[in-house]
Scaffold this motif. Structure first.
Motif, short mmCIF file in Angstrom:
data_model
loop_
_atom_site.label_atom_id
_atom_site.label_comp_id
_atom_site.label_asym_id
_atom_site.label_seq_id
_atom_site.Cartn_x
_atom_site.Cartn_y
_atom_site.Cartn_z
N SER A 164 75.70 -13.34 28.77
CA SER A 164 76.32 -14.50 28.13
C SER A 164 75.62 -15.79 28.56
N LEU A 165 75.22 -15.88 29.80
CA LEU A 165 74.51 -17.07 30.27
C LEU A 165 73.13 -17.17 29.61
N ALA A 166 72.49 -16.03 29.37
CA ALA A 166 71.21 -16.05 28.66
C ALA A 166 71.38 -16.57 27.24
N VAL A 167 72.50 -16.25 26.61
CA VAL A 167 72.80 -16.80 25.30
C VAL A 167 73.06 -18.30 25.42
N GLU A 168 73.76 -18.70 26.49
CA GLU A 168 74.11 -20.11 26.68
C GLU A 168 72.87 -20.98 26.85
N THR A 169 71.88 -20.52 27.63
CA THR A 169 70.68 -21.33 27.84
C THR A 169 69.83 -21.40 26.58
N LEU A 179 67.17 -19.94 25.85
CA LEU A 179 65.74 -19.86 26.09
C LEU A 179 65.28 -18.42 25.87
N SER A 180 63.98 -18.23 25.80
CA SER A 180 63.49 -16.86 25.55
C SER A 180 63.89 -15.92 26.68
N GLU A 181 63.94 -16.43 27.92
CA GLU A 181 64.44 -15.63 29.04
C GLU A 181 65.18 -16.49 30.05
N THR A 182 66.15 -15.86 30.70
CA THR A 182 66.88 -16.43 31.82
C THR A 182 66.86 -15.39 32.93
N THR A 183 66.63 -15.84 34.17
CA THR A 183 66.55 -14.89 35.29
C THR A 183 67.67 -15.14 36.28
N PHE A 184 67.99 -14.08 37.03
CA PHE A 184 69.09 -14.09 37.97
C PHE A 184 68.60 -13.52 39.30
N VAL A 185 68.62 -14.34 40.34
CA VAL A 185 68.10 -13.96 41.66
C VAL A 185 69.22 -13.33 42.46
N ARG A 205 65.52 -9.75 44.60
CA ARG A 205 65.60 -8.93 43.39
C ARG A 205 65.87 -9.86 42.22
N VAL A 206 65.27 -9.60 41.08
CA VAL A 206 65.44 -10.45 39.91
C VAL A 206 65.78 -9.60 38.69
N ARG A 207 66.79 -10.05 37.94
CA ARG A 207 67.11 -9.45 36.66
C ARG A 207 66.77 -10.46 35.56
N ILE A 208 66.29 -9.95 34.43
CA ILE A 208 65.71 -10.80 33.38
C ILE A 208 66.42 -10.49 32.07
N PHE A 209 66.92 -11.55 31.40
CA PHE A 209 67.63 -11.37 30.14
C PHE A 209 67.05 -12.29 29.07
N THR A 210 66.84 -11.73 27.89
CA THR A 210 66.62 -12.53 26.68
C THR A 210 68.00 -12.82 26.10
N PRO A 211 68.10 -13.58 25.00
CA PRO A 211 69.42 -13.77 24.39
C PRO A 211 70.06 -12.50 23.84
N ALA A 227 49.94 -21.84 36.22
CA ALA A 227 50.72 -22.89 36.89
C ALA A 227 52.12 -22.95 36.31
N ALA A 228 53.02 -23.56 37.07
CA ALA A 228 54.39 -23.80 36.60
C ALA A 228 54.93 -25.03 37.30
N VAL A 229 55.87 -25.71 36.63
CA VAL A 229 56.41 -26.96 37.16
C VAL A 229 57.92 -26.99 36.92
N VAL A 230 58.66 -27.36 37.95
CA VAL A 230 60.11 -27.51 37.84
C VAL A 230 60.43 -28.80 37.08
N VAL A 231 61.26 -28.71 36.03
CA VAL A 231 61.57 -29.88 35.21
C VAL A 231 63.06 -30.22 35.19
N GLY A 232 63.90 -29.37 35.77
CA GLY A 232 65.33 -29.67 35.74
C GLY A 232 66.10 -28.84 36.74
N ARG A 233 67.26 -29.35 37.14
CA ARG A 233 68.18 -28.65 38.03
C ARG A 233 69.60 -28.90 37.54
N GLY A 234 70.49 -27.97 37.82
CA GLY A 234 71.88 -28.15 37.45
C GLY A 234 72.73 -27.03 37.99
N GLU A 235 73.97 -26.92 37.48
CA GLU A 235 74.85 -25.86 37.91
C GLU A 235 75.76 -25.45 36.76
N PHE A 236 76.07 -24.17 36.72
CA PHE A 236 77.02 -23.64 35.76
C PHE A 236 78.39 -23.58 36.43
#
Length: 287
Positions: free
Chosen positions: A36-41, A43-49, A59-65, A267-276
């Motif tokens: 559900s959070l992957a649907v909420e974001t 984005l093409s993928e959302t990850t969960f640490v 450990r990481v789990r990866i979800f598309t919408p 390369a990758a760059v952090v562009v935002g932070r927040g909380e659910f």
């Protein structure tokens, strides 16, 4: 509350590349909540640490919408960079459903980090629905056989004739959506320089700005067919037509059809932070 970062991946420029949302500690979330959070974001993928179950650092789990993926490229690299921002690291071992993935980091003093990851070595076979895929893309493949590569997700590498044909693709998503468990990774190039686009209604992604899990298979495919040398690094540009330019490098080591290692970097760059704010949602619990 669950803290997250947004990371733009395969770019050193904010608001370019391919974004991923990284929940930094997903302990207590159920699989349904992660989906559900992957649907909420959206984005093409959302990850969960999560804490590792083996000897890895995390450990990481990866979800598309629409589904969970056993492995993916830009989400894992973006997650690794997010964790390296939280605590300075030179290396990271990430547990995925496809095994442990090793990362090394290079810092240049700016906001971006460059990460290199060893990917699962893919398997491959001729793609059984090549004619339907060509119908959906609106072009014939530029090679006689179209191959599907799997290193978690299943990527069908579809060669086109030139950059003009690549940029002009207007796929019929109704046709592509009939092809299950696959992405169409369309590519063109020569030597060490390649361009790509990826379409995958099956994975809930109309078009992807950077497909790191397909970059390694492309290096394997090119080496298998003598279009580049084993052990030679290639550069792949993707996302140009979306206004989200991305740059990946990939290298495949081996001989003939035997491959010992595949590495993808960028390369990758952090562009935002927040909380659910989802404490106490019914159905929560250990993942």
């Amino acid at each position: 509350m669950y803290q997250y970062m947004i990371v733009d991946v395969f770019t050193d420029t904010p608001l370019a590349g391919n974004p991923v949302a990284v929940l930094l500690d997903a302990t207590g979330l159920s699989t349904d909540q992660m989906q559900s959070l992957a649907v909420e974001t959206n984005l093409s993928e959302t990850t969960f640490v999560l804490p590792p179950q083996g000897t890895a650092d995390v450990r990481v789990r990866i979800f598309t919408p629409t589904r969970e993926l056993p492995f993916a490229g830009h989400p894992t690299l973006g997650t690794a960079v997010a964790l390296a921002h939280l605590r300075e690291r030179r290396t990271l071992v990430m547990e995925t459903m496809m095994g442990d993935v090793e990362f090394t980091f290079q810092r240049d003093g700016g906001r971006a980090l460059t990460a290199r990851m060893r990917q699962p070595v893919p398997t491959w076979e001729p793609y059984e629905h090549a004619a339907t895929l060509a119908e959906g893309l609106g072009v014939a493949p530029a090679e006689p056989v179209v191959y599907a590569y799997r290193n978690g997700p299943r990527h069908v590498l579809f060669p086109v004739r030139d950059i003009e044909e690549l940029s002009g693709l207007r796929p019929d998503l109704r046709v592509l959506s009939t092809l299950p468990d696959m992405s169409a990774f369309c590519f063109v190039g020569v030597g060490t320089h390649w361009r790509a686009r990826m379409f995958s209604p099956a994975y809930g992604v109309v078009e992807d700005a950077a497909t790191g899990s397909a970059a390694g298979p492309l290096a394997v495919h090119l080496a298998r067919h003598g279009r580049t040398d084993h052990g030679r690094q290639i550069e792949i540009r993707q996302g140009v037509e979306m206004g989200r330019p991305s740059t990946m490098t990939a290298t495949a080591w081996g001989q003939g059809d035997r491959f010992d290692a595949v590495e993808v970097a960028g390369a990758a760059v952090v562009v935002g932070r927040g909380e659910f704010l989802i404490d106490g949602v019914e159905g929560g619990g250990p993942a």
